[in-house]
Design an enzyme around this catalytic site. Structure first.
Site, PDB file in Angstrom:
ATOM      1  N   ASP A 192      75.383  13.108 -43.594  1.00  9.62           N
ATOM      2  CA  ASP A 192      76.039  13.756 -42.250  1.00  9.62           C
ATOM      3  C   ASP A 192      75.483  14.293 -41.410  1.00  9.62           C
ATOM      4  O   ASP A 192      75.989  14.497 -39.853  1.00  9.62           O
ATOM      5  CB  ASP A 192      76.529  14.857 -43.466  1.00  9.62           C
ATOM      6  N   GLU A 427      69.067  21.186 -54.053  1.00  6.21           N
ATOM      7  CA  GLU A 427      69.761  20.453 -53.003  1.00  6.21           C
ATOM      8  C   GLU A 427      68.390  19.446 -52.264  1.00  6.21           C
ATOM      9  O   GLU A 427      67.914  18.244 -51.901  1.00  6.21           O
ATOM     10  CB  GLU A 427      70.329  20.490 -52.313  1.00  6.21           C
TER      11      GLU A 427
END
Ligand code: 2M8
Length: 455
Positions: A192, A427
């Site tokens: 993103d 993550e």
């Protein structure tokens, strides 16, 4: 539920080279399995209990690969529940909202997307965007890991849906008319906040003040300094608002949409998925030929449209300017997953990957970063602008294996294992120190660790 966990039978050479033991492998195996179990929401797996409490499209593809090693039936639940939310036009939404989770738990939530107002959207609330089509690749990879009658039955059910997903991208999203799919939002890339999008994003007219009307949830769970800025979010919201205003239709996008980019990873995934579909077609009694032909055409288009002989790597093409975006990000390495990539481009990408920018080696000194670590806009802590991500490392390792670069692939495998051994299933990871960043107990990190441990 029968516990089908099968610990790895032995540690591979790369693990031993890292000084780890079979006992350490077993500990990591259990950590990864427990992480997936903890994120299992009954029918699908959340990427993270805190930051991402719904189902995400490409996360589910990677997570399905991990489930194949520990609870194979969940591989097929994961993909089946995602494809149940497929729109009538074939798009697979990037978020499927869990109705049992409060609408305010994630921004932008179901009310913002308003999918229920759109003709052809499923009964369950979803976003209107997509993510890289790694699903056929994942389904095929998972099936080959553990072929079974249950897997064959699932492939038979999934095959027409996977074909429809690819058809949507190859037709509705071929805005440039050259056989590649365009993404209409940075969220569709999966990376993103990558510097790859800085140039096209800077042309999106928006002010940070747009965000006064909304409440971000990501900065409640993660350090705001690691997340996109409010101006980034204002632009994200502005782009979705434009797409939503047109009912998420794809006609005339070239005339009216503020963000249109051909991404190397997205299109390489589309090509690799056609090859995976050829394999699946053989299992389910369909014709593999058209899939192989499409894979060849996509590979050619990726090379013709996205390879820059001057930089020697792949770049996204901004359809609003017609130009390749200048940043040298890890996206440039990902066409390696295409088996038909010509030798010249394979060599060029390997040179780029081995350079100081990415540091790929048979013995990695540091984790593979998501952005050129020599660039002035490299940020070690901000997500997708430098940190190392397990799904990207897995894809590039897969590409290295496809092209026979086993020693380099082993370097990435060891690096993946060492990262989780030291920091847990985070993550993403600091590209210098390997410290765990973002959400702890992250789905695809656990899933892909299981996959490399099993090798
Ligand atoms: C991140 O993206 C979401 C939006 O889709 C977010 O930041 O809120 C990205 O890392 C994306 O690739 C990933 O699929 C998603 C869930 O893990 O989180």
């Amino acid at each position: 539920m029968v516990n089908q966990t099968v610990p790895p039978t032995g540690s591979g050479p790369a693990v031993r080279a890292a000084g780890q033991t079979a006992g350490e492998d077993g500990r990591l195996w259990e950590l990864a399995r427990d992480t997936l179990d903890g994120n299992w929401a009954g029918g699908h797996t959340v990427p993270s209990r805190t930051l991402y409490p719904h189902q995400w499209s490409w996360d589910s593809a990677f997570i399905a690969i991990g489930w194949a090693h520990v609870r194979p039936e969940r591989t097929w639940s994961e993909l089946t529940s995602l494809f149940r939310a497929q729109w009538r036009d074939g798009r697979v939404p990037h978020i499927v909202f869990n109705p049992a989770v409060s609408g305010g738990a994630y921004f932008p939530g179901p009310g913002f997307w308003a999918s229920e107002t759109v003709e052809g959207a499923p009964a369950v609330a979803t976003s209107g965007l997509v993510q890289p089509p790694v699903h056929a690749l994942a389904a095929w990879h998972a099936y080959r890991r553990l072929p079974s009658e249950e897997g064959r039955a699932a492939l038979r059910r999934l095959y027409p849906r996977l074909v429809a997903q690819q058809r949507y991208l190859a037709t509705c999203r071929d805005v440039g008319g050259a056989g590649l799919a365009s993404i209409v939002h940075p969220w569709e890339s999966g990376l993103d906040n990558s510097p790859a999008w800085d140039a096209p994003m800077s042309a999106v007219a928006a002010e940070a003040a747009v965000m006064r009307a909304y409440r971000r949830r990501d900065t409640v769970h993660a350090d705001p300094a690691h997340r996109p800025t409010d101006l980034d979010y204002a632009r994200y919201v502005t782009i979705v608002t434009a797409y939503r205003a047109g009912g998420y239709r794809d006609d005339d996008l070239a005339e009216r949409h503020p963000f249109l980019v051909e991404c190397p990873l997205f299109n390489a995934a589309m090509g690799a998925s056609e090859l995976a579909l050829a394999g699946i077609a053989e299992v389910v009694g369909a014709d593999p030929g058209p899939h192989r032909e499409r894979a060849v055409r996509i590979t050619q288009a990726v090379v013709n449209r996205l390879y820059d002989p001057d930089s020697g790597t792949f770049h996204p093409r901004d359809l609003r300017t017609g130009r390749l975006t200048p940043a040298r990000t890890v996206l440039g390495l990902t066409p390696l997953i295409l088996p038909g990539l010509p030798a010249r481009q394979v060599e060029a990408v390997l040179a780029e990957a081995r350079s100081a920018r990415f540091g790929l080696a048979a013995r990695m000194e540091r984790p593979l970063p998501s952005h050129d670590r020599t660039a002035t806009d490299f940020e070690a802590l901000r997500y997708w602008r430098g940190p190392s991500w397990m799904n990207i490392v897995w894809l590039i390792r897969h590409g290295l294996l496809v092209h026979g670069h086993d020693r380099l692939a082993a370097g990435l495998r060891t690096s993946m294992i060492e990262l989780v051994a030291a920091a847990g299933c985070h993550e993403y990871f600091h590209p210098d120190t390997g410290a765990g960043l973002g959400s702890p107990a992250f789905g695809w990190t656990a899933a892909l660790l299981l996959d490399v441990l099993a090798d």
